[in-house]
Scaffold this motif. Sequence first.
Motif, PDB file in Angstrom:
ATOM      1  N   ALA A 222       0.875  -1.181   0.000  1.00 22.37           N
ATOM      2  CA  ALA A 222       0.000   0.000   0.000  1.00 22.37           C
ATOM      3  C   ALA A 222       0.905   1.222   0.000  1.00 22.37           C
ATOM      4  CB  ALA A 222      -0.878   0.002   1.235  1.00 22.37           C
ATOM      5  N   GLN A 223       0.377   2.386  -0.392  1.00 20.82           N
ATOM      6  CA  GLN A 223       1.215   3.570  -0.627  1.00 20.82           C
ATOM      7  C   GLN A 223       2.342   3.171  -1.594  1.00 20.82           C
ATOM      8  OE1 GLN A 223       0.268   3.080   2.974  1.00 20.82           O
ATOM      9  NE2 GLN A 223      -1.499   4.051   2.037  1.00 20.82           N
ATOM     10  N   ALA A 224       3.559   3.618  -1.380  1.00 17.80           N
ATOM     11  CA  ALA A 224       4.573   3.299  -2.396  1.00 17.80           C
ATOM     12  C   ALA A 224       5.969   3.636  -1.905  1.00 17.80           C
ATOM     13  CB  ALA A 224       4.277   4.088  -3.668  1.00 17.80           C
ATOM     14  N   THR A 225       6.940   3.247  -2.730  1.00 13.36           N
ATOM     15  CA  THR A 225       8.357   3.365  -2.375  1.00 13.36           C
ATOM     16  C   THR A 225       8.748   4.769  -1.919  1.00 13.36           C
ATOM     17  OG1 THR A 225       8.827   1.634  -3.950  1.00 13.36           O
ATOM     18  CG2 THR A 225      10.683   3.040  -3.325  1.00 13.36           C
ATOM     19  N   PHE A 226       8.326   5.794  -2.675  1.00 16.14           N
ATOM     20  CA  PHE A 226       8.790   7.153  -2.343  1.00 16.14           C
ATOM     21  C   PHE A 226       7.920   7.839  -1.299  1.00 16.14           C
ATOM     22  CE2 PHE A 226      11.149   6.016  -5.998  1.00 16.14           C
ATOM     23  CZ  PHE A 226      12.416   6.447  -5.657  1.00 16.14           C
ATOM     24  N   LEU A 227       6.962   7.058  -0.741  1.00 19.14           N
ATOM     25  CA  LEU A 227       6.226   7.532   0.443  1.00 19.14           C
ATOM     26  C   LEU A 227       6.727   6.795   1.676  1.00 19.14           C
ATOM     27  CD1 LEU A 227       2.578   7.703  -0.990  1.00 19.14           C
ATOM     28  CD2 LEU A 227       4.047   9.635  -0.395  1.00 19.14           C
ATOM     29  N   ASP A 228       7.778   5.999   1.531  1.00 18.76           N
ATOM     30  CA  ASP A 228       8.316   5.217   2.642  1.00 18.76           C
ATOM     31  C   ASP A 228       8.923   6.157   3.692  1.00 18.76           C
ATOM     32  OD1 ASP A 228       9.470   2.125   3.057  1.00 18.76           O
ATOM     33  OD2 ASP A 228      10.741   3.680   3.944  1.00 18.76           O
ATOM     34  N   ILE A 229       8.645   5.867   4.948  1.00 14.53           N
ATOM     35  CA  ILE A 229       9.109   6.741   6.040  1.00 14.53           C
ATOM     36  C   ILE A 229      10.639   6.846   6.067  1.00 14.53           C
ATOM     37  CG2 ILE A 229       8.997   4.841   7.759  1.00 14.53           C
ATOM     38  CD1 ILE A 229       8.031   8.360   8.716  1.00 14.53           C
ATOM     39  N   ASP A 230      11.338   5.783   5.657  1.00 13.56           N
ATOM     40  CA  ASP A 230      12.804   5.809   5.656  1.00 13.56           C
ATOM     41  C   ASP A 230      13.393   6.251   4.321  1.00 13.56           C
ATOM     42  OD1 ASP A 230      14.031   4.563   8.222  1.00 13.56           O
ATOM     43  OD2 ASP A 230      12.256   3.357   7.797  1.00 13.56           O
ATOM     44  N   HIS A 231      12.795   5.796   3.241  1.00 12.97           N
ATOM     45  CA  HIS A 231      13.438   5.978   1.926  1.00 12.97           C
ATOM     46  C   HIS A 231      12.735   6.987   1.034  1.00 12.97           C
ATOM     47  CE1 HIS A 231      16.047   2.704   2.972  1.00 12.97           C
ATOM     48  NE2 HIS A 231      14.984   2.013   3.328  1.00 12.97           N
ATOM     49  N   GLY A 232      11.603   7.495   1.456  1.00  9.02           N
ATOM     50  CA  GLY A 232      10.855   8.427   0.625  1.00  9.02           C
ATOM     51  C   GLY A 232      11.353   9.844   0.777  1.00  9.02           C
ATOM     52  N   THR A 233      10.570  10.773   0.223  1.00  8.02           N
ATOM     53  CA  THR A 233      10.961  12.181   0.231  1.00  8.02           C
ATOM     54  C   THR A 233      10.529  12.807   1.572  1.00  8.02           C
ATOM     55  OG1 THR A 233       8.914  12.482  -1.023  1.00  8.02           O
ATOM     56  CG2 THR A 233      10.968  12.562  -2.256  1.00  8.02           C
ATOM     57  N   TYR A 234      11.182  12.353   2.635  1.00 12.36           N
ATOM     58  CA  TYR A 234      10.872  12.763   4.008  1.00 12.36           C
ATOM     59  C   TYR A 234      10.960  14.280   4.145  1.00 12.36           C
ATOM     60  CZ  TYR A 234      10.910  12.441   9.111  1.00 12.36           C
ATOM     61  OH  TYR A 234      10.599  12.554  10.433  1.00 12.36           O
ATOM     62  N   PRO A 235      10.045  14.966   4.823  1.00 14.90           N
ATOM     63  CA  PRO A 235       8.933  14.444   5.625  1.00 14.90           C
ATOM     64  C   PRO A 235       7.642  14.249   4.833  1.00 14.90           C
ATOM     65  CG  PRO A 235       9.051  16.808   5.904  1.00 14.90           C
ATOM     66  CD  PRO A 235      10.154  16.439   4.949  1.00 14.90           C
ATOM     67  N   TYR A 236       7.700  14.395   3.512  1.00 15.39           N
ATOM     68  CA  TYR A 236       6.475  14.262   2.711  1.00 15.39           C
ATOM     69  C   TYR A 236       6.253  12.798   2.360  1.00 15.39           C
ATOM     70  CZ  TYR A 236       7.065  19.245   2.714  1.00 15.39           C
ATOM     71  OH  TYR A 236       7.212  20.536   3.135  1.00 15.39           O
ATOM     72  N   VAL A 237       5.986  12.024   3.373  1.00 13.69           N
ATOM     73  CA  VAL A 237       5.896  10.564   3.263  1.00 13.69           C
ATOM     74  C   VAL A 237       4.760  10.077   4.158  1.00 13.69           C
ATOM     75  CG1 VAL A 237       8.353  10.217   2.750  1.00 13.69           C
ATOM     76  CG2 VAL A 237       7.610  10.372   5.135  1.00 13.69           C
ATOM     77  N   THR A 238       4.498   8.792   4.101  1.00  9.78           N
ATOM     78  CA  THR A 238       3.546   8.216   5.038  1.00  9.78           C
ATOM     79  C   THR A 238       4.343   7.718   6.252  1.00  9.78           C
ATOM     80  OG1 THR A 238       1.589   6.802   5.187  1.00  9.78           O
ATOM     81  CG2 THR A 238       3.512   5.857   4.058  1.00  9.78           C
ATOM     82  N   SER A 239       3.654   7.199   7.259  1.00  8.46           N
ATOM     83  CA  SER A 239       4.363   6.881   8.503  1.00  8.46           C
ATOM     84  C   SER A 239       4.713   5.411   8.646  1.00  8.46           C
ATOM     85  CB  SER A 239       3.524   7.337   9.699  1.00  8.46           C
ATOM     86  OG  SER A 239       3.374   8.732   9.650  1.00  8.46           O
ATOM     87  N   SER A 240       4.745   4.684   7.529  1.00  8.83           N
ATOM     88  CA  SER A 240       5.131   3.270   7.611  1.00  8.83           C
ATOM     89  C   SER A 240       6.099   2.946   6.471  1.00  8.83           C
ATOM     90  CB  SER A 240       3.892   2.374   7.544  1.00  8.83           C
ATOM     91  OG  SER A 240       3.254   2.505   6.300  1.00  8.83           O
ATOM     92  N   ASN A 241       6.469   1.685   6.362  1.00  9.71           N
ATOM     93  CA  ASN A 241       7.405   1.247   5.314  1.00  9.71           C
ATOM     94  C   ASN A 241       6.673   0.436   4.246  1.00  9.71           C
ATOM     95  OD1 ASN A 241       9.457   0.965   8.024  1.00  9.71           O
ATOM     96  ND2 ASN A 241      10.302   1.951   6.217  1.00  9.71           N
ATOM     97  N   PRO A 242       6.289   1.086   3.158  1.00 13.27           N
ATOM     98  CA  PRO A 242       5.670   0.319   2.058  1.00 13.27           C
ATOM     99  C   PRO A 242       6.671  -0.535   1.281  1.00 13.27           C
ATOM    100  CG  PRO A 242       5.133   2.672   1.923  1.00 13.27           C
ATOM    101  CD  PRO A 242       6.253   2.527   2.907  1.00 13.27           C
TER     102      PRO A 242
END
Length: 429
Positions: A222-242
Amino acid sequence: MSSVVVLGAQWGDEGKGKIVDYLAQKADAVVRYSGGSNAGHTVVVNNINYKLRLLPSGVLFNDKTNVLGNGVVINPGVVLAEIAGMKEKGIDCSNLVISDRAHVVLPYHQRLDELQEEALGNHKIGTTKGGIGPCYMDKVARVGIRICDLMEPETFADKLKVNLEAKNAIITKIYGAEPFDYDTVLKEYLAYAEELRPYVADTGVVMDELFSAGKNVLFEGAQATFLDIDHGTYPYVTSSNPTAGNACTGSGVGPRFIDHVVGVVKAYTTRVGEGPFITELLDTDGPGNQIRETGHEYGTVTGRPRRCGWLDAFMLRYSARLNSLDYLAITRLDILDQMPKIKMCVGYKIGDEVLKRIPASLNVLAKVEPIFEEFDGWMTDISGIRNYDELPENAKKYLAKISDVSGVELGIISVGPNREQTIVLKELL
Ligand code: IMP
């Protein structure tokens, strides 16, 4: 036995629902491992539109086990409404199992999500306001309430009291908003508990049984790679690891059980919410708008217009590395049917310097310019094509370049929303 993780390789809304639904035909189980009701998957079966938020796509079949793993955050009201909606359409959800270790989204999470976003003003994340971030915050802070707690009325009552006191203090004293009434929330959630009880299980054990019995398992990102809390475009991400690694942690299986990883890629790029978007098209009457209107690029959950842009294949290379992608599933290629010229980002540069990686710093990222390659469009309707060789040459050139820049083989090409509008290059499962 075979297992495959299917996940978004961009910023979400890649059309994962359709690919998961397609692969689910051969799967014995479909497993969600991250996120919550912020996800919105649309699956079209026999011309009926199913919009799924929490339920795994396998519910559309009667014979699959559907797992909501421990890594998912569960909003009981949403999942129960979805189950009821499915029942109205003649779909029985009795094959759904919900992890007893998953965390519960409560009304104060949703309220805090809204209040935090308001307070951030111009710096807002653009969340779905579903309380997802605040629920994961509680999980990590070790004060969260899990499904197993909800199943024990006294435990739930105690934990709710402690949490609500703390959250009401924040809501009233920091944000000056109205507090929640303990008895009202307690009553509402104890009623949900009884409705949810038949679905609750130790899903790690369920997964083990599935693998021991040699079943085919499909992990649905769900969501996607670049919304990943660690690897996405932080802080514009979701709060989990997709990302793919969390398919294991979020469902309670070890890494040796994952056979293949498929990255779902929309033939162009979209993003909802705030944050960097290197290939964004900001026009109101040019290609960006054409993509949005042809592709009906409006959020499934929030209805927000999605930001649209050209495909960023350089991002996909990064996504391939992060997720160990074996194959790409390219979706919505038909949306580009009437574009005379199509651009693809094949690299990043700052001034004359060509970058080898995606910068972590948003300040540096803000200086990045895309290196575009331009393609002639195919200007023909491809939605009826079922065989790769029959695709127009210009479409094949475009697809080959995606595979070349990302370094990943093509597995599936989707040319329309229906199950059968799919070109399969690699049989998985
Ligand atoms: P949250 O997950 O609601 O906290 O939102 C955080 C960011 O992730 C926002 O930019 C959302 O628009 C984005 N987001 C969350 N879920 C999805 C999704 O399923 N598709 C696309 N974007 C999403």
